[in-house]
Design a protein around this motif. Structure first.
Motif, mmCIF file in Angstrom:
data_model
loop_
_atom_site.group_PDB
_atom_site.id
_atom_site.type_symbol
_atom_site.label_atom_id
_atom_site.label_comp_id
_atom_site.label_asym_id
_atom_site.label_seq_id
_atom_site.Cartn_x
_atom_site.Cartn_y
_atom_site.Cartn_z
ATOM 1 N N TRP A 285 0.807 -1.221 0.000
ATOM 2 C CA TRP A 285 0.000 0.000 0.000
ATOM 3 C C TRP A 285 0.838 1.269 0.000
ATOM 4 O O TRP A 285 0.314 2.358 -0.226
ATOM 5 N N LYS B 163 -7.366 5.713 -4.997
ATOM 6 C CA LYS B 163 -6.821 4.481 -4.426
ATOM 7 C C LYS B 163 -7.711 3.291 -4.756
ATOM 8 O O LYS B 163 -7.234 2.204 -5.086
ATOM 9 N N GLN C 15 -6.963 -0.461 -6.230
ATOM 10 C CA GLN C 15 -7.239 -1.598 -5.351
ATOM 11 C C GLN C 15 -8.195 -2.589 -6.001
ATOM 12 O O GLN C 15 -8.033 -3.806 -5.871
ATOM 13 N N LEU D 129 -6.392 -4.780 -8.613
ATOM 14 C CA LEU D 129 -5.145 -5.340 -8.114
ATOM 15 C C LEU D 129 -4.930 -6.776 -8.593
ATOM 16 O O LEU D 129 -5.841 -7.604 -8.542
#
Length: 270
Positions: free
Chosen positions: A20, A31, A35, A38
């Motif tokens: 992170w 973000k 995420q 990912l």
């Protein structure tokens, strides 16, 4: 979801996982974009396999070395685990898969990865593979005579209303042999995706039946590997006749080429 299971595993690495840190300075909406996407460069099977191998590593370390944390990962710890697996008579690819999984999980978690490139690692991977390969038992090859019998039986009963099922089954066997299809793979071949087509050859073209396994044989992009059954025969062609016979018999809701057979307790699926 597999990502959540991996993130739970990453929590065990604590401060050694710096994943992170790469999102520092971004607002929460930005973000979330990264995420949500990912690890999408990896196939689901790769992520699952990596997690399973690392969980086995973690379980071993917790039970045998409870006084020391697994993280940060080190050459010494990986060598310890490989030695344990070899002593437990593991398969010939296990040492290499352990090294691969450690490298992969360190990349996924952005953790410091041990080098694992010493002469000892190279020696144990090659040496164990050679030693175990000597003990590998190959399946008995099917005799050409058996394949000829299957082919003759297919044609013998093809027009027989009372015994047409024999042609259906013998043709299925021939199809699986020619495509090198395992029984487990045949459970996941969608019959309605099978198509007769022409494939190019050195002498022009030839008929073949093409399809894909919808659960097994994925590549790194999650695409399913294609299976191709060429019109191979010893005496008389059988593929197109079998395809027509099979498609007239298969259920419209079938998502399998070969049905899953239920065995009584004590008998494994072959």
């Amino acid at each position: 979801e597999e990502n959540q299971r991996l993130l739970s595993l990453m929590a065990q690495a604590g401060q050694h996982a710096r994943l992170w840190d790469g999102l520092g300075g971004l607002a929460e909406p930005e973000k979330k974009v990264f995420q949500d996407l990912l690890w999408h460069e990896y196939s689901l099977s790769t992520l699952r396999g990596t997690r399973h191998r690392m969980q086995a590593f973690q379980k071993y370390w917790s039970s045998m070395r409870p006084y020391e944390s697994l993280w940060p990962l080190e050459d010494r710890k990986v060598m310890d685990y490989i030695a344990h697996r070899i002593a437990d008579n593991c398969g010939f690819t296990v040492p290499q898969s352990i090294v691969y999984s450690v490298r992969t999980v360190c990349y996924l978690f952005q953790a410091c990865c041990p080098p694992m490139n010493s002469v000892f690692f190279k020696g144990v991977i090659k040496g164990h593979a050679k030693n175990r390969h000597k003990d590998v038992k190959q399946a008995i090859a099917l005799e050409v005579t058996l394949l000829r019998v299957l082919e003759r039986s297919f044609h013998k009963y093809l027009s027989d209303r009372d015994h047409g099922t024999i042609s259906l089954v013998t043709g299925l066997w021939l199809f699986m042999v020619v495509t090198s299809l395992r029984f487990d793979d045949a459970l996941y071949v969608h019959p309605w995706h099978l198509k007769m087509t022409d494939i190019p050859t050195e002498s022009g073209s030839a008929r073949a039946l093409k399809g894909a396994c919808w659960k097994t044989k994925p590549d790194q992009t999650r695409e399913r590997s294609q299976l191709v059954c060429p019109n191979f025969f010893f005496e008389h062609p059988w593929l197109e006749d079998w395809y027509e016979l099979y498609m007239n018999a298969v259920s419209e809701n079938a998502d399998y080429l070969f049905p899953n057979l239920h065995f009584t307790a004590g008998y494994a699926r072959s």
